[in-house]
Design a protein around this motif. Structure first.
Motif, PDB file in Angstrom:
ATOM      1  N   GLN A   1      51.461  14.950 -24.460  1.00 46.15           N
ATOM      2  CA  GLN A   1      52.311  13.789 -24.180  1.00 46.15           C
ATOM      3  C   GLN A   1      53.431  14.225 -23.246  1.00 46.15           C
ATOM      4  OE1 GLN A   1      52.429  10.465 -25.373  1.00 46.15           O
ATOM      5  NE2 GLN A   1      50.385  10.781 -26.221  1.00 46.15           N
ATOM      6  N   ILE A   2      53.538  13.541 -22.103  1.00 46.09           N
ATOM      7  CA  ILE A   2      54.623  13.811 -21.153  1.00 46.09           C
ATOM      8  C   ILE A   2      55.234  12.474 -20.768  1.00 46.09           C
ATOM      9  CG2 ILE A   2      55.251  14.771 -18.893  1.00 46.09           C
ATOM     10  CD1 ILE A   2      52.861  16.668 -19.145  1.00 46.09           C
ATOM     11  N   GLU A   3      56.518  12.321 -21.056  1.00 45.63           N
ATOM     12  CA  GLU A   3      57.268  11.115 -20.722  1.00 45.63           C
ATOM     13  C   GLU A   3      56.573   9.845 -21.229  1.00 45.63           C
ATOM     14  OE1 GLU A   3      60.444  10.815 -19.269  1.00 45.63           O
ATOM     15  OE2 GLU A   3      60.432  12.969 -19.668  1.00 45.63           O
ATOM     16  N   GLY A   4      56.114   9.894 -22.459  1.00 49.97           N
ATOM     17  CA  GLY A   4      55.527   8.728 -23.097  1.00 49.97           C
ATOM     18  C   GLY A   4      54.082   8.453 -22.715  1.00 49.97           C
ATOM     19  N   ARG A   5      53.510   9.266 -21.893  1.00 48.45           N
ATOM     20  CA  ARG A   5      52.104   9.061 -21.506  1.00 48.45           C
ATOM     21  C   ARG A   5      51.252  10.189 -22.029  1.00 48.45           C
ATOM     22  NH1 ARG A   5      51.118   6.985 -15.571  1.00 48.45           N
ATOM     23  NH2 ARG A   5      49.172   6.440 -16.601  1.00 48.45           N
ATOM     24  N   SER A   6      50.039   9.863 -22.410  1.00 46.91           N
ATOM     25  CA  SER A   6      49.099  10.848 -22.930  1.00 46.91           C
ATOM     26  C   SER A   6      48.195  11.312 -21.790  1.00 46.91           C
ATOM     27  CB  SER A   6      48.264  10.219 -24.044  1.00 46.91           C
ATOM     28  OG  SER A   6      47.388  11.178 -24.562  1.00 46.91           O
ATOM     29  N   TYR A   7      48.020  12.640 -21.733  1.00 45.87           N
ATOM     30  CA  TYR A   7      47.148  13.229 -20.710  1.00 45.87           C
ATOM     31  C   TYR A   7      46.085  14.077 -21.411  1.00 45.87           C
ATOM     32  CZ  TYR A   7      50.793  11.863 -17.435  1.00 45.87           C
ATOM     33  OH  TYR A   7      51.702  11.143 -16.697  1.00 45.87           O
ATOM     34  N   ALA A   8      44.813  13.801 -21.070  1.00 53.13           N
ATOM     35  CA  ALA A   8      43.704  14.573 -21.637  1.00 53.13           C
ATOM     36  C   ALA A   8      43.317  15.638 -20.612  1.00 53.13           C
ATOM     37  CB  ALA A   8      42.531  13.663 -21.926  1.00 53.13           C
ATOM     38  N   LEU A   9      43.391  16.880 -21.015  1.00 52.72           N
ATOM     39  CA  LEU A   9      43.074  18.013 -20.117  1.00 52.72           C
ATOM     40  C   LEU A   9      41.830  18.719 -20.621  1.00 52.72           C
ATOM     41  CD1 LEU A   9      46.697  19.441 -19.904  1.00 52.72           C
ATOM     42  CD2 LEU A   9      45.606  17.910 -18.265  1.00 52.72           C
TER      43      LEU A   9
ATOM     44  N   THR B   1      40.088  22.170 -20.639  1.00 57.91           N
ATOM     45  CA  THR B   1      40.520  23.545 -20.377  1.00 57.91           C
ATOM     46  C   THR B   1      39.838  24.531 -21.306  1.00 57.91           C
ATOM     47  OG1 THR B   1      42.464  24.986 -20.259  1.00 57.91           O
ATOM     48  CG2 THR B   1      42.523  23.268 -21.919  1.00 57.91           C
ATOM     49  N   ALA B   2      39.796  25.770 -20.867  1.00 54.83           N
ATOM     50  CA  ALA B   2      39.287  26.866 -21.702  1.00 54.83           C
ATOM     51  C   ALA B   2      40.454  27.567 -22.397  1.00 54.83           C
ATOM     52  CB  ALA B   2      38.504  27.859 -20.851  1.00 54.83           C
ATOM     53  N   ASP B   3      41.684  27.163 -22.037  1.00 50.25           N
ATOM     54  CA  ASP B   3      42.865  27.788 -22.625  1.00 50.25           C
ATOM     55  C   ASP B   3      43.113  27.276 -24.035  1.00 50.25           C
ATOM     56  OD1 ASP B   3      43.560  29.386 -20.401  1.00 50.25           O
ATOM     57  OD2 ASP B   3      44.460  27.649 -19.399  1.00 50.25           O
ATOM     58  N   ASP B   4      43.864  28.025 -24.777  1.00 53.25           N
ATOM     59  CA  ASP B   4      44.250  27.697 -26.147  1.00 53.25           C
ATOM     60  C   ASP B   4      45.130  26.450 -26.156  1.00 53.25           C
ATOM     61  OD1 ASP B   4      46.674  28.393 -28.255  1.00 53.25           O
ATOM     62  OD2 ASP B   4      44.659  28.884 -29.020  1.00 53.25           O
ATOM     63  N   GLU B   5      44.979  25.604 -27.169  1.00 53.31           N
ATOM     64  CA  GLU B   5      45.747  24.354 -27.273  1.00 53.31           C
ATOM     65  C   GLU B   5      47.245  24.642 -27.316  1.00 53.31           C
ATOM     66  OE1 GLU B   5      46.123  20.452 -30.172  1.00 53.31           O
ATOM     67  OE2 GLU B   5      44.286  21.639 -30.219  1.00 53.31           O
ATOM     68  N   LYS B   6      47.636  25.722 -27.992  1.00 53.09           N
ATOM     69  CA  LYS B   6      49.043  26.089 -28.092  1.00 53.09           C
ATOM     70  C   LYS B   6      49.605  26.433 -26.698  1.00 53.09           C
ATOM     71  CE  LYS B   6      51.755  28.769 -31.357  1.00 53.09           C
ATOM     72  NZ  LYS B   6      51.723  29.779 -32.396  1.00 53.09           N
ATOM     73  N   TYR B   7      48.816  27.152 -25.916  1.00 52.83           N
ATOM     74  CA  TYR B   7      49.238  27.497 -24.559  1.00 52.83           C
ATOM     75  C   TYR B   7      49.416  26.236 -23.713  1.00 52.83           C
ATOM     76  CZ  TYR B   7      48.981  28.998 -19.699  1.00 52.83           C
ATOM     77  OH  TYR B   7      49.237  29.163 -18.363  1.00 52.83           O
ATOM     78  N   VAL B   8      48.438  25.340 -23.767  1.00 52.86           N
ATOM     79  CA  VAL B   8      48.496  24.099 -22.977  1.00 52.86           C
ATOM     80  C   VAL B   8      49.720  23.277 -23.378  1.00 52.86           C
ATOM     81  CG1 VAL B   8      47.301  21.941 -22.426  1.00 52.86           C
ATOM     82  CG2 VAL B   8      45.999  24.077 -22.602  1.00 52.86           C
ATOM     83  N   GLN B   9      50.003  23.175 -24.679  1.00 57.01           N
ATOM     84  CA  GLN B   9      51.177  22.436 -25.141  1.00 57.01           C
ATOM     85  C   GLN B   9      52.463  23.109 -24.626  1.00 57.01           C
ATOM     86  OE1 GLN B   9      51.135  19.349 -26.750  1.00 57.01           O
ATOM     87  NE2 GLN B   9      53.274  19.496 -26.091  1.00 57.01           N
ATOM     88  N   GLY B  10      52.475  24.433 -24.557  1.00 55.50           N
ATOM     89  CA  GLY B  10      53.630  25.163 -24.010  1.00 55.50           C
ATOM     90  C   GLY B  10      53.862  24.831 -22.554  1.00 55.50           C
ATOM     91  N   VAL B  11      52.772  24.721 -21.779  1.00 56.22           N
ATOM     92  CA  VAL B  11      52.881  24.333 -20.366  1.00 56.22           C
ATOM     93  C   VAL B  11      53.450  22.912 -20.273  1.00 56.22           C
ATOM     94  CG1 VAL B  11      51.577  23.831 -18.253  1.00 56.22           C
ATOM     95  CG2 VAL B  11      51.053  25.899 -19.585  1.00 56.22           C
ATOM     96  N   ALA B  12      52.925  22.008 -21.093  1.00 51.91           N
ATOM     97  CA  ALA B  12      53.415  20.618 -21.099  1.00 51.91           C
ATOM     98  C   ALA B  12      54.901  20.579 -21.463  1.00 51.91           C
ATOM     99  CB  ALA B  12      52.600  19.773 -22.068  1.00 51.91           C
ATOM    100  N   ASP B  13      55.315  21.396 -22.429  1.00 54.57           N
ATOM    101  CA  ASP B  13      56.725  21.456 -22.814  1.00 54.57           C
ATOM    102  C   ASP B  13      57.589  21.950 -21.655  1.00 54.57           C
ATOM    103  OD1 ASP B  13      56.034  20.536 -25.329  1.00 54.57           O
ATOM    104  OD2 ASP B  13      56.108  22.532 -26.281  1.00 54.57           O
ATOM    105  N   ASP B  14      57.065  22.904 -20.874  1.00 50.10           N
ATOM    106  CA  ASP B  14      57.801  23.373 -19.689  1.00 50.10           C
ATOM    107  C   ASP B  14      57.967  22.242 -18.672  1.00 50.10           C
ATOM    108  OD1 ASP B  14      58.046  25.933 -20.723  1.00 50.10           O
ATOM    109  OD2 ASP B  14      56.364  26.767 -19.562  1.00 50.10           O
TER     110      ASP B  14
ATOM    111  N   ILE C   1      61.437  18.156 -16.065  1.00 54.69           N
ATOM    112  CA  ILE C   1      61.712  16.743 -15.726  1.00 54.69           C
ATOM    113  C   ILE C   1      63.061  16.328 -16.310  1.00 54.69           C
ATOM    114  CG2 ILE C   1      60.968  14.362 -16.120  1.00 54.69           C
ATOM    115  CD1 ILE C   1      58.054  15.382 -15.924  1.00 54.69           C
ATOM    116  N   LYS C   2      63.333  16.676 -17.551  1.00 54.05           N
ATOM    117  CA  LYS C   2      64.614  16.324 -18.187  1.00 54.05           C
ATOM    118  C   LYS C   2      65.782  16.958 -17.440  1.00 54.05           C
ATOM    119  CE  LYS C   2      63.024  15.257 -22.794  1.00 54.05           C
ATOM    120  NZ  LYS C   2      63.026  15.561 -24.201  1.00 54.05           N
ATOM    121  N   LYS C   3      65.596  18.185 -16.964  1.00 54.95           N
ATOM    122  CA  LYS C   3      66.645  18.881 -16.209  1.00 54.95           C
ATOM    123  C   LYS C   3      66.963  18.110 -14.921  1.00 54.95           C
ATOM    124  CE  LYS C   3      67.386  23.326 -13.927  1.00 54.95           C
ATOM    125  NZ  LYS C   3      66.767  24.604 -13.612  1.00 54.95           N
TER     126      LYS C   3
END
Length: 164
Positions: free
Chosen positions: A10-18, A20-33, A38-40
């Motif tokens: 979830q980024i800015e109220g929208r859901s994005y389906a990715l 990927t072969a990466d771990d879900e935790k890693y992908v969520q970390g990228v989304a958090d970055d 954006i907030k900055k």
């Protein structure tokens, strides 16, 4: 082998389906970055909409990535240079070791020669001392002979005078 799977963020109220072969935790970390970036931007410029903030965030991420790639390239170049220098130093070290071994061998040979010459010198000194003693003994013997000759001459004279 990593299998690809669908990860939602979830980024800015929208859901994005990715996908990927990466771990879900890693992908969520990228989304958090992304959310943090954006907030900055939103807090530093109030007059931009979410889309503009997302574009600026993407530009910042791309800029950071490009700088990281350039830095990586420079690091690789410096590493290659260090490796070449290390190889050159290893070669020089090997040459120095070879030369050191030669010098040690030469030193060992010279030490042996020095000891042999010292021994020979000592033998020559002893022979010279013997020769000097022998010469002195002959000289003393010669003096003794002269004394003996003198005594014999005097005795003959006395014998001659006795019979005269």
């Amino acid at each position: 082998m990593n299998t690809k799977r669908k990860v939602s963020v979830q980024i800015e109220g929208r859901s994005y389906a990715l996908i990927t072969a990466d771990d879900e935790k890693y992908v969520q970390g990228v989304a958090d970055d992304v959310i943090a970036q954006i907030k900055k931007i939103v807090t530093s410029t109030n007059h931009l909409d979410t889309r503009d903030c997302a574009i600026l965030a993407a530009l910042n991420f791309c800029d950071d990535r490009n700088k990281a790639l350039r830095n990586k390239k420079e690091c690789i170049s410096k590493t290659d240079k260090i490796i070449r220098q290390t190889n050159d130093l290893n070669k020089q070290c090997s040459e120095y070791k070879t030369r050191l071994a030669e010098v040690i061998n030469e030193n060992t040979a010279l030490t042996r020669k020095y000891k042999r010459l010292e021994k020979e010198n000592e033998q020559l000194r002893n022979a010279l001392q013997k020769a000097v003693h022998s010469a002195q003994a002959e000289e003393n013997e010669g003096e003794d002979d002269e004394e003996s000759d003198e005594i014999i001459r005097k005795m003959r004279q006395q014998q001659i005078s006795l019979f005269d």
